[in-house]
Design a protein around this motif. Structure first.
Motif, PDB file in Angstrom:
ATOM      1  N   PRO A 350       0.843  -1.207   0.000  1.00  0.00           N
ATOM      2  CA  PRO A 350       0.000   0.000   0.000  1.00  0.00           C
ATOM      3  C   PRO A 350       0.875   1.253   0.000  1.00  0.00           C
ATOM      4  O   PRO A 350       1.813   1.353   0.796  1.00  0.00           O
ATOM      5  CB  PRO A 350      -0.782  -0.117   1.309  1.00  0.00           C
ATOM      6  N   ILE A 351       0.564   2.200  -0.875  1.00  0.00           N
ATOM      7  CA  ILE A 351       1.403   3.394  -1.035  1.00  0.00           C
ATOM      8  C   ILE A 351       0.532   4.650  -0.929  1.00  0.00           C
ATOM      9  O   ILE A 351      -0.533   4.740  -1.544  1.00  0.00           O
ATOM     10  CB  ILE A 351       2.113   3.408  -2.400  1.00  0.00           C
ATOM     11  N   ILE A 352       1.000   5.610  -0.135  1.00  0.00           N
ATOM     12  CA  ILE A 352       0.459   6.973  -0.162  1.00  0.00           C
ATOM     13  C   ILE A 352       1.459   7.814  -0.942  1.00  0.00           C
ATOM     14  O   ILE A 352       2.637   7.893  -0.574  1.00  0.00           O
ATOM     15  CB  ILE A 352       0.284   7.547   1.260  1.00  0.00           C
ATOM     16  N   ALA A 353       1.008   8.407  -2.046  1.00  0.00           N
ATOM     17  CA  ALA A 353       1.905   9.152  -2.938  1.00  0.00           C
ATOM     18  C   ALA A 353       1.421  10.586  -3.082  1.00  0.00           C
ATOM     19  O   ALA A 353       0.239  10.827  -3.334  1.00  0.00           O
ATOM     20  CB  ALA A 353       1.963   8.474  -4.307  1.00  0.00           C
ATOM     21  N   MET A 354       2.342  11.529  -2.953  1.00  0.00           N
ATOM     22  CA  MET A 354       1.966  12.943  -3.033  1.00  0.00           C
ATOM     23  C   MET A 354       3.211  13.798  -3.268  1.00  0.00           C
ATOM     24  O   MET A 354       4.326  13.383  -2.919  1.00  0.00           O
ATOM     25  CB  MET A 354       1.294  13.385  -1.734  1.00  0.00           C
ATOM     26  N   PRO A 355       3.055  14.993  -3.836  1.00  0.00           N
ATOM     27  CA  PRO A 355       4.177  15.927  -3.899  1.00  0.00           C
ATOM     28  C   PRO A 355       4.583  16.334  -2.487  1.00  0.00           C
ATOM     29  O   PRO A 355       3.767  16.340  -1.563  1.00  0.00           O
ATOM     30  CB  PRO A 355       3.616  17.120  -4.675  1.00  0.00           C
ATOM     31  N   SER A 356       5.831  16.694  -2.309  1.00  0.00           N
ATOM     32  CA  SER A 356       6.294  17.094  -0.976  1.00  0.00           C
ATOM     33  C   SER A 356       5.691  18.422  -0.541  1.00  0.00           C
ATOM     34  O   SER A 356       5.559  18.674   0.662  1.00  0.00           O
ATOM     35  CB  SER A 356       7.817  17.191  -0.960  1.00  0.00           C
ATOM     36  N   ARG A 357       5.341  19.277  -1.499  1.00  0.00           N
ATOM     37  CA  ARG A 357       4.761  20.584  -1.184  1.00  0.00           C
ATOM     38  C   ARG A 357       3.564  20.859  -2.080  1.00  0.00           C
ATOM     39  O   ARG A 357       3.419  20.287  -3.156  1.00  0.00           O
ATOM     40  CB  ARG A 357       5.784  21.711  -1.380  1.00  0.00           C
ATOM     41  N   THR A 358       2.723  21.763  -1.649  1.00  0.00           N
ATOM     42  CA  THR A 358       1.630  22.232  -2.490  1.00  0.00           C
ATOM     43  C   THR A 358       2.181  23.155  -3.563  1.00  0.00           C
ATOM     44  O   THR A 358       3.355  23.542  -3.538  1.00  0.00           O
ATOM     45  CB  THR A 358       0.582  22.998  -1.657  1.00  0.00           C
ATOM     46  N   THR A 359       1.326  23.538  -4.499  1.00  0.00           N
ATOM     47  CA  THR A 359       1.758  24.475  -5.549  1.00  0.00           C
ATOM     48  C   THR A 359       2.104  25.846  -4.986  1.00  0.00           C
ATOM     49  O   THR A 359       2.775  26.640  -5.642  1.00  0.00           O
ATOM     50  CB  THR A 359       0.657  24.621  -6.610  1.00  0.00           C
ATOM     51  N   LYS A 360       1.660  26.114  -3.739  1.00  0.00           N
ATOM     52  CA  LYS A 360       1.981  27.385  -3.080  1.00  0.00           C
ATOM     53  C   LYS A 360       3.214  27.271  -2.196  1.00  0.00           C
ATOM     54  O   LYS A 360       3.547  28.204  -1.456  1.00  0.00           O
ATOM     55  CB  LYS A 360       0.787  27.868  -2.265  1.00  0.00           C
ATOM     56  N   GLY A 361       3.878  26.117  -2.240  1.00  0.00           N
ATOM     57  CA  GLY A 361       5.116  25.958  -1.487  1.00  0.00           C
ATOM     58  C   GLY A 361       4.943  25.563  -0.040  1.00  0.00           C
ATOM     59  O   GLY A 361       5.890  25.674   0.747  1.00  0.00           O
ATOM     60  N   VAL A 362       3.776  25.074   0.337  1.00  0.00           N
ATOM     61  CA  VAL A 362       3.508  24.657   1.712  1.00  0.00           C
ATOM     62  C   VAL A 362       3.761  23.157   1.826  1.00  0.00           C
ATOM     63  O   VAL A 362       3.261  22.367   1.013  1.00  0.00           O
ATOM     64  CB  VAL A 362       2.054  24.973   2.114  1.00  0.00           C
ATOM     65  N   SER A 363       4.520  22.751   2.846  1.00  0.00           N
ATOM     66  CA  SER A 363       4.849  21.341   3.025  1.00  0.00           C
ATOM     67  C   SER A 363       3.598  20.513   3.284  1.00  0.00           C
ATOM     68  O   SER A 363       2.727  20.905   4.071  1.00  0.00           O
ATOM     69  CB  SER A 363       5.817  21.161   4.193  1.00  0.00           C
ATOM     70  N   LYS A 364       3.505  19.368   2.622  1.00  0.00           N
ATOM     71  CA  LYS A 364       2.408  18.434   2.850  1.00  0.00           C
ATOM     72  C   LYS A 364       2.749  17.424   3.948  1.00  0.00           C
ATOM     73  O   LYS A 364       1.883  16.703   4.433  1.00  0.00           O
ATOM     74  CB  LYS A 364       2.041  17.727   1.547  1.00  0.00           C
ATOM     75  N   ILE A 365       4.024  17.356   4.313  1.00  0.00           N
ATOM     76  CA  ILE A 365       4.439  16.624   5.501  1.00  0.00           C
ATOM     77  C   ILE A 365       4.524  17.646   6.622  1.00  0.00           C
ATOM     78  O   ILE A 365       5.255  18.639   6.515  1.00  0.00           O
ATOM     79  CB  ILE A 365       5.794  15.921   5.283  1.00  0.00           C
ATOM     80  N   VAL A 366       3.763  17.446   7.680  1.00  0.00           N
ATOM     81  CA  VAL A 366       3.579  18.482   8.700  1.00  0.00           C
ATOM     82  C   VAL A 366       3.807  17.906  10.097  1.00  0.00           C
ATOM     83  O   VAL A 366       3.656  16.704  10.327  1.00  0.00           O
ATOM     84  CB  VAL A 366       2.157  19.082   8.610  1.00  0.00           C
ATOM     85  N   PRO A 367       4.169  18.765  11.066  1.00  0.00           N
ATOM     86  CA  PRO A 367       4.320  18.280  12.446  1.00  0.00           C
ATOM     87  C   PRO A 367       3.036  17.680  12.990  1.00  0.00           C
ATOM     88  O   PRO A 367       3.035  16.597  13.581  1.00  0.00           O
ATOM     89  CB  PRO A 367       4.728  19.537  13.212  1.00  0.00           C
ATOM     90  N   VAL A 368       1.930  18.386  12.798  1.00  0.00           N
ATOM     91  CA  VAL A 368       0.605  17.888  13.186  1.00  0.00           C
ATOM     92  C   VAL A 368      -0.375  18.288  12.089  1.00  0.00           C
ATOM     93  O   VAL A 368      -0.180  19.294  11.394  1.00  0.00           O
ATOM     94  CB  VAL A 368       0.132  18.449  14.544  1.00  0.00           C
ATOM     95  N   LEU A 369      -1.429  17.522  11.931  1.00  0.00           N
ATOM     96  CA  LEU A 369      -2.447  17.866  10.946  1.00  0.00           C
ATOM     97  C   LEU A 369      -3.130  19.173  11.339  1.00  0.00           C
ATOM     98  O   LEU A 369      -3.209  19.533  12.514  1.00  0.00           O
ATOM     99  CB  LEU A 369      -3.485  16.750  10.853  1.00  0.00           C
ATOM    100  N   ASP A 370      -3.640  19.872  10.336  1.00  0.00           N
ATOM    101  CA  ASP A 370      -4.371  21.101  10.598  1.00  0.00           C
ATOM    102  C   ASP A 370      -5.570  20.827  11.504  1.00  0.00           C
ATOM    103  O   ASP A 370      -6.173  19.743  11.433  1.00  0.00           O
ATOM    104  CB  ASP A 370      -4.864  21.721   9.293  1.00  0.00           C
TER     105      ASP A 370
END
Length: 434
Positions: A350-370
């Motif tokens: 099983p794989i979760i695949a995503m860019p490291s950042r959004t198109t606005k330059g915000v990290s998608k890997i975060v200390p805690v979820l929003d």
């Protein structure tokens, strides 16, 4: 119900719908738009009140959620498409949190009502049955339970085999319309998406059985698999990117343990080329979501590789895929179905695949979820996570090691901040963890 449906106009068909009715609306690129237009025309006359429409994503159809229909129609989505996000975020429509494999059961068990099913079908095949064609998903449950079934018969709808084949006597009103089907054209993968595709493709071995979601990353993965052998497909959906692998014989399903030799899916989103490919194709089986997304059925095939996306992942591996903080964006869908199913598969990945950042330059890997973000896949179920900077395996790893692994595939400009957050969370010992 008579043995033969009445052939009527769209206006005549929807005239049979009363106030307070619950309607299931065909989804994805198979929305019966002629019926929606007729229903909206009736709604403008203010002769209907409190009608609920339930559906998965409905493409570009959104008239029924317009402000003019407040008090007339209410939309409740099992999965949120782009056309419904704004309405749901402002409270004019709503979302039912549910895994896709459970959605037909909601209908069959009467947890959500279904008085009317509005669908789109093909012309009859040689045995006199019609087909739901490109969108089966949860429609069979709605057709079984509805008191009234209204179908648009469209000669452009391909005839597909499987759970979408329906006896004509199950339909009450038939409306003829030969408008072209909606088509979905995905953008070509960009450089980041191609890199993610390469990282995911490293885990696809000969004989793997693939589940691929929607968008550019799945297409980027498929483009890397031309040298593989005997791949199988058991998925919610597929699009144009799969066809070259089928034509080259790379996808043949010969090593599947169930549905051997078959491409199994629940709905399609693609171009006319995809629709022509599935028309009366014995290799393709369109099944309802209760079948395609059942984790225990998924697990019966070996080497299942399931690739799904995320909005955010925190440093412990919690995956948010349905909301932007408190604002609903998509839905649970089939992510956990396939993540769990693939994890139970012999040799599954099983794989979760995503860019490291959004198109606005915000990290998608975060200390805690929003705050308010939904956890679609819990940390206990996460295995592989891929970005353009690599792929890591979190399964069985302790929290501090997970954080270190995720930071290693974050965008380089975001790693220092993530390391600082990890140090604050785990203490000085995090500095020495390798």
């Amino acid at each position: 119900m008579g043995r033969n449906p009445s052939v009527v106009s769209a206006a005549e068909a929807v005239a049979a719908i009363d106030s307070g009715a619950s309607i299931y609306l065909g989804s994805s690129d198979s929305v019966p738009r002629l019926l929606v237009e007729a229903l909206c025309a009736r709604g403008r006359k203010r002769v209907l009140r409190d009608v609920t429409l339930r559906h998965i994503h409905t493409g570009r159809t959104e008239d029924y959620a317009a402000p003019e229909f407040e008090g007339v129609f209410r939309s409740e989505s099992f999965f949120i498409g782009e056309n419904m996000r704004r309405q749901i975020q402002r409270g004019a429509a709503d979302y039912i949190p549910i895994s896709l494999h459970d959605t037909p059961r909601l209908i069959r068990d009467g947890v959500v009502g279904c008085d009317v099913a509005m669908i789109q079908v093909s012309p009859p095949g040689r045995h006199g049955r019609v087909s739901l064609g490109i969108s089966v998903d949860v429609a069979p449950a709605a057709i079984e339970t509805a008191k009234l079934v209204i179908a648009v018969m469209n000669r452009n709808m391909p005839y597909t085999y499987g759970d979408g084949e329906i006896d004509l006597d199950r339909i009450d009103y038939l409306v003829e319309d030969d408008s072209p089907l909606e088509e979905t054209h995905f953008a070509l993968p960009n450089e980041i998406e191609r890199a993610i595709g390469r990282n995911c493709a490293e885990l696809v071995e000969d004989g793997s059985c693939l589940q691929l979601g929607i968008g550019a990353i799945p297409n980027a993965v498929l483009s890397q698999l031309s040298d593989r052998k005997d791949l199988g497909i058991h998925t919610e959906m597929f699009a144009d990117g799969l066809l070259p692998l089928v034509e080259a014989g790379v996808v043949n399903g010969s090593r599947k343990r169930i549905d051997r030799g078959k491409i199994v899916a629940s709905f399609l989103m693609g171009s006319r080329r995809v629709y022509d490919f599935v028309d009366r194709n014995p290799m393709v089986r369109m099944r309802e979501a209760a079948y395609t997304n059942d984790p225990f059925r998924i697990a019966r095939n070996p080497k299942v590789v399931a690739i799904n996306s995320a909005i955010q992942i925190d440093l412990t591996g919690q995956v948010c895929a349905d909301s932007l903080g408190m604002r609903m964006y998509s839905g649970v869908g089939g992510q956990l179905d396939f993540i769990y199913g693939a994890s139970r598969s012999e040799g599954g990945r099983p794989i979760i695949a995503m860019p490291s950042r959004t198109t606005k330059g915000v990290s998608k890997i975060v200390p805690v979820l929003d705050p308010g973000a939904g956890v679609v896949t819990p940390r206990s179920r996460v295995h592989f996570v891929a970005t353009e900077y690599g792929i890591v395996d979190l399964y069985g790893k302790p929290l501090q090691q997970r954080a270190r692994l995720l930071i290693s595939i974050a965008h380089p400009e975001c790693r220092e901040e993530l390391e600082r957050a990890a140090f604050e969370r785990f203490g000085r010992h995090f500095l020495y963890w390798k």
